[in-house]
Design an enzyme around this catalytic site. Structure first.
Site, mmCIF file in Angstrom:
data_model
loop_
_atom_site.group_PDB
_atom_site.id
_atom_site.type_symbol
_atom_site.label_atom_id
_atom_site.label_comp_id
_atom_site.label_asym_id
_atom_site.label_seq_id
_atom_site.Cartn_x
_atom_site.Cartn_y
_atom_site.Cartn_z
ATOM 1 N N PRO A 121 -33.655 35.258 52.548
ATOM 2 C CA PRO A 121 -33.044 34.172 51.773
ATOM 3 C C PRO A 121 -33.060 32.840 52.541
ATOM 4 C CG PRO A 121 -31.642 36.133 51.747
ATOM 5 C CD PRO A 121 -32.720 36.376 52.760
ATOM 6 N N GLU A 175 -27.254 42.939 55.897
ATOM 7 C CA GLU A 175 -26.921 41.524 56.022
ATOM 8 C C GLU A 175 -28.053 40.722 56.642
ATOM 9 O OE1 GLU A 175 -24.531 41.320 53.614
ATOM 10 O OE2 GLU A 175 -24.353 39.460 54.702
ATOM 11 N N ARG A 217 -53.748 38.973 42.850
ATOM 12 C CA ARG A 217 -54.442 38.519 41.626
ATOM 13 C C ARG A 217 -55.337 37.314 41.881
ATOM 14 N NH1 ARG A 217 -52.374 34.563 39.006
ATOM 15 N NH2 ARG A 217 -52.959 35.282 36.937
ATOM 16 N N ASP A 245 -56.039 29.054 34.443
ATOM 17 C CA ASP A 245 -54.982 28.578 35.321
ATOM 18 C C ASP A 245 -55.315 27.210 35.898
ATOM 19 O OD1 ASP A 245 -53.422 30.707 34.873
ATOM 20 O OD2 ASP A 245 -53.761 31.707 36.780
#
Ligand code: 9D3
Length: 247
Positions: free
Chosen positions: A89, A116, A155, A170
């Protein structure tokens, strides 16, 4: 591309990567995924790989020694400069540009955390380490993030998607949100398909689609437009979009 994924839950990760586009890419040897479990590098008989955090607080922290040993094992089987991505994170935001640059690599080591967090010294002691986050939301573990990252990278590797137009398409709307899509029936619950899409005029259709892509990106993801220079044509289309909104 050879992915080496360090995870305490290899079976969870494997179950999501053995299907679909990624499963096929593995069978065709376009990619290879090796799972490495830090638990196998535990220095004690109990196989414990976590401990209480110094300074107190909730949760457990993954110990430095087994994790670093597992990383060193992975590095021994990869090219010298192979990046080591810690999914966290606290990482820099992942995006399509990063996916494109990783797709060119020969191998990539991914470390997915749990609990954690991991002992900070592992990151400090790992050469070519980088921390990557998928976004500002909380997952229960890094495995889902690793699986999403492997998917987005795979991909982009030639051959992985088969001969689909998707990759080509794309690039037309690169860095823009997609335009709206419609299929039959032409009238559904009193809402009709935009006239231009049934006109057969492909120049006008492309113009409409680009206008919608620009307008939606402007409204929903202005951050994407700030990273992108608009051409004169695109500026005109965006102005038309905004005018049509207020009229
Ligand atoms: C209360 C402190 N939390 C940090 C925000 C602890 C914490 C939450 C979630 C520690 C680890 C995790 C597990 N998440 C990941 O490992 C993770 C993640 C994520 O949660 N969101 C977006 N990208 C990623 S990449 C790895």
């Amino acid at each position: 591309m050879k992915f080496k994924v360090l995870t305490l839950f290899p079976e969870n990760l494997k179950s999501s990567l053995d299907y679909g586009v990624i499963g096929r890419a593995q069978k065709q040897n376009i990619i290879d995924i090796e799972y490495i479990n830090p638990r196998d590098y535990s220095d004690n008989n109990y196989g414990s790989i976590d401990d209480k955090p110094y300074g107190g607080g909730p949760g457990m922290v993954i110990k430095a020694d087994p994790l670093l040993k597992a990383i060193e094992f992975a590095k021994g089987r990869a090219s010298e400069t192979c990046p080591v991505v810690f999914l966290s994170p606290q990482g820099l935001l992942f995006n399509q540009k990063k996916a494109e640059s990783y797709a060119k690599l020969k191998d990539l080591i991914l470390v997915s955390g749990r609990y954690e967090g991991i002992d900070e010294r592992v990151i400090e002691l790992t050469e070519n380490a980088l921390e990557i986050s998928l976004g500002s939301f909380v997952l229960s573990g890094g495995e889902i993030a690793a699986s999403a990252m492997i998917d987005s990278i795979t991909r982009l590797i030639p051959g992985a998607l088969g001969h689909e137009m998707s990759a080509l398409q794309d690039s037309f709307t690169e860095d823009l949100l997609d335009y709206p899509h419609y299929t039959r029936p032409e009238l559904f619950r009193n809402i009709s398909v935009p006239k231009v899409l049934v006109s057969g005029n492909h120049h006008e259709i492309n113009r409409w689609r680009l206008k919608q892509a620009l307008g939606r990106t402007y409204q929903r993801r202005p951050d994407l437009l700030e990273q992108r220079q608009l051409s004169d044509d695109e500026t005109v289309l965006l102005e038309e979009y905004l005018e049509e909104l207020s009229s």
